[in-house]
Scaffold this active site. Sequence first.
Site, PDB file in Angstrom:
ATOM      1  N   ASP A 173       0.811  -1.208   0.000  1.00 54.55           N
ATOM      2  CA  ASP A 173       0.000   0.000   0.000  1.00 54.55           C
ATOM      3  C   ASP A 173       0.848   1.264   0.000  1.00 54.55           C
ATOM      4  OD1 ASP A 173       0.949  -0.485   2.561  1.00 54.55           O
ATOM      5  OD2 ASP A 173      -1.009  -0.424   3.542  1.00 54.55           O
ATOM      6  N   ASP A 211       7.037   3.834   3.272  1.00 60.57           N
ATOM      7  CA  ASP A 211       7.274   4.825   4.316  1.00 60.57           C
ATOM      8  C   ASP A 211       8.737   4.750   4.731  1.00 60.57           C
ATOM      9  OD1 ASP A 211       6.839   6.708   6.311  1.00 60.57           O
ATOM     10  OD2 ASP A 211       6.045   5.262   7.723  1.00 60.57           O
ATOM     11  N   PHE A 244      -0.005  10.913   8.262  1.00 58.15           N
ATOM     12  CA  PHE A 244      -0.576   9.582   8.443  1.00 58.15           C
ATOM     13  C   PHE A 244      -1.901   9.514   7.687  1.00 58.15           C
ATOM     14  CE2 PHE A 244      -2.444   5.911  10.546  1.00 58.15           C
ATOM     15  CZ  PHE A 244      -1.362   5.059  10.507  1.00 58.15           C
ATOM     16  N   VAL A 245      -2.022   8.542   6.795  1.00 59.52           N
ATOM     17  CA  VAL A 245      -3.224   8.425   5.968  1.00 59.52           C
ATOM     18  C   VAL A 245      -3.914   7.086   6.191  1.00 59.52           C
ATOM     19  CG1 VAL A 245      -2.410   9.985   4.153  1.00 59.52           C
ATOM     20  CG2 VAL A 245      -1.856   7.547   4.014  1.00 59.52           C
ATOM     21  N   LYS A 295       5.619   8.014   0.711  1.00 60.56           N
ATOM     22  CA  LYS A 295       5.670   9.184   1.593  1.00 60.56           C
ATOM     23  C   LYS A 295       6.975   9.932   1.437  1.00 60.56           C
ATOM     24  CE  LYS A 295       2.982   8.142   5.589  1.00 60.56           C
ATOM     25  NZ  LYS A 295       2.922   7.981   7.040  1.00 60.56           N
ATOM     26  N   ARG A 330     -10.034   0.858   6.964  1.00 58.58           N
ATOM     27  CA  ARG A 330      -9.553   0.248   5.715  1.00 58.58           C
ATOM     28  C   ARG A 330     -10.602   0.293   4.615  1.00 58.58           C
ATOM     29  NH1 ARG A 330      -4.732  -2.385   6.920  1.00 58.58           N
ATOM     30  NH2 ARG A 330      -4.606  -3.462   8.915  1.00 58.58           N
ATOM     31  N   ASP A 373      -4.908   1.420   7.412  1.00 65.32           N
ATOM     32  CA  ASP A 373      -5.645   1.465   8.667  1.00 65.32           C
ATOM     33  C   ASP A 373      -4.986   2.366   9.703  1.00 65.32           C
ATOM     34  OD1 ASP A 373      -3.368  -0.319   9.154  1.00 65.32           O
ATOM     35  OD2 ASP A 373      -4.327  -0.672  11.094  1.00 65.32           O
TER      36      ASP A 373
HETATM   37  P1  IMP Z   1       7.586   0.897   6.089  1.00 63.50           P
HETATM   38  O1  IMP Z   1       8.154  -0.442   6.424  1.00 63.50           O
HETATM   39  O2  IMP Z   1       7.875   1.936   7.123  1.00 63.50           O
HETATM   40  O3  IMP Z   1       7.891   1.381   4.685  1.00 63.50           O
HETATM   41  O4  IMP Z   1       6.049   0.763   6.266  1.00 63.50           O
HETATM   42  C1  IMP Z   1       5.199   0.310   5.344  1.00 63.50           C
HETATM   43  C2  IMP Z   1       3.954  -0.194   6.027  1.00 63.50           C
HETATM   44  O5  IMP Z   1       3.551   0.620   7.133  1.00 63.50           O
HETATM   45  C3  IMP Z   1       2.849  -0.143   5.037  1.00 63.50           C
HETATM   46  O6  IMP Z   1       2.694  -1.389   4.427  1.00 63.50           O
HETATM   47  C4  IMP Z   1       1.647   0.262   5.854  1.00 63.50           C
HETATM   48  O7  IMP Z   1       0.954  -0.900   6.256  1.00 63.50           O
HETATM   49  C5  IMP Z   1       2.179   0.948   7.074  1.00 63.50           C
HETATM   50  N1  IMP Z   1       2.048   2.433   6.963  1.00 63.50           N
HETATM   51  C6  IMP Z   1       3.018   3.324   6.690  1.00 63.50           C
HETATM   52  N2  IMP Z   1       2.541   4.590   6.643  1.00 63.50           N
HETATM   53  C7  IMP Z   1       1.221   4.486   6.898  1.00 63.50           C
HETATM   54  C8  IMP Z   1       0.144   5.469   6.982  1.00 63.50           C
HETATM   55  O8  IMP Z   1       0.302   6.687   6.799  1.00 63.50           O
HETATM   56  N3  IMP Z   1      -1.077   4.965   7.269  1.00 63.50           N
HETATM   57  C9  IMP Z   1      -1.317   3.632   7.469  1.00 63.50           C
HETATM   58  N4  IMP Z   1      -0.362   2.703   7.386  1.00 63.50           N
HETATM   59  C10 IMP Z   1       0.896   3.131   7.108  1.00 63.50           C
HETATM   60 MG    MG Z   2       1.205  -2.888   5.483  1.00 67.85          MG
END
Ligand code: IMP
Ligand code: MG
Length: 189
Positions: free
Chosen positions: A112, A115, A164-165, A143, A177, A171
């Site tokens: 999705d 980040d 945060f979205v 992001k 969701r 979610d």
């Molecule tokens: P990363 O490992 O930090 O890149 O995180 C990715 C995962 O964190 C995604 O698959 C999302 O499930 C969750 N995530 C990151 N940012 C957000 C947000 O703004 N809203 C909801 N879930 C997020």
């Molecule tokens: Mg995820």
Amino acid sequence: MGHEVDRVLIERDRIAQRVREMGRRLAVDLERDLAGEGHEGHDHPDRVVLVPVLTGAMVFGADLIREMPVRMSIRLVAVSSYPGEATRSVGARLRSALPPDLAGRHVVIVDDILDSGQTLALLEEMVMEQGPASFRACVLLRKDVARKAEPTVEYVGFDIPDEFVVGYGLDYNGFYRNLPDIVTLREVK
Ligand code: IMP
Ligand code: MG
């Protein structure tokens, strides 16, 4: 104290249009790989494997695969990095085993949002260990943050600010969701 929807960041029609474009492009790129192997259209047994990352990518993944006229199988993987009420990543943890049969196949990981980058970096490393024919990662959102890890992500739907979205599969603490749009949240006292 709780949360309520603040504003719509990306409206459902824009999402649908972008998902259509991404699906078509992925299909074209995969078809090119398959043609290089002498396969065309649906004439191959099991070359393409799409792997949506649960739970966040279930909505995006469901829409994306229907925009991809390519023979494919689908495997799931579950990763969590934002347990409960966290709005900052605490590091990616695998919640289910990665499909073990990715060697020699064209693998597309679908998530999705990109980040901190830890989720996709972990999955990229684990898929590459199996020796796939090709590896691609596809995210709906990216992001604008300084990332802890820089995974290879070739397909990105939208670049968004560091907020945060939720919605369209994303979610907060398990909720929101099912919202059709991607929205920001605000705290209410
Ligand atoms: P990363 O490992 O930090 O890149 O995180 C990715 C995962 O964190 C995604 O698959 C999302 O499930 C969750 N995530 C990151 N940012 C957000 C947000 O703004 N809203 C909801 N879930 C997020
Ligand atoms: Mg995820």
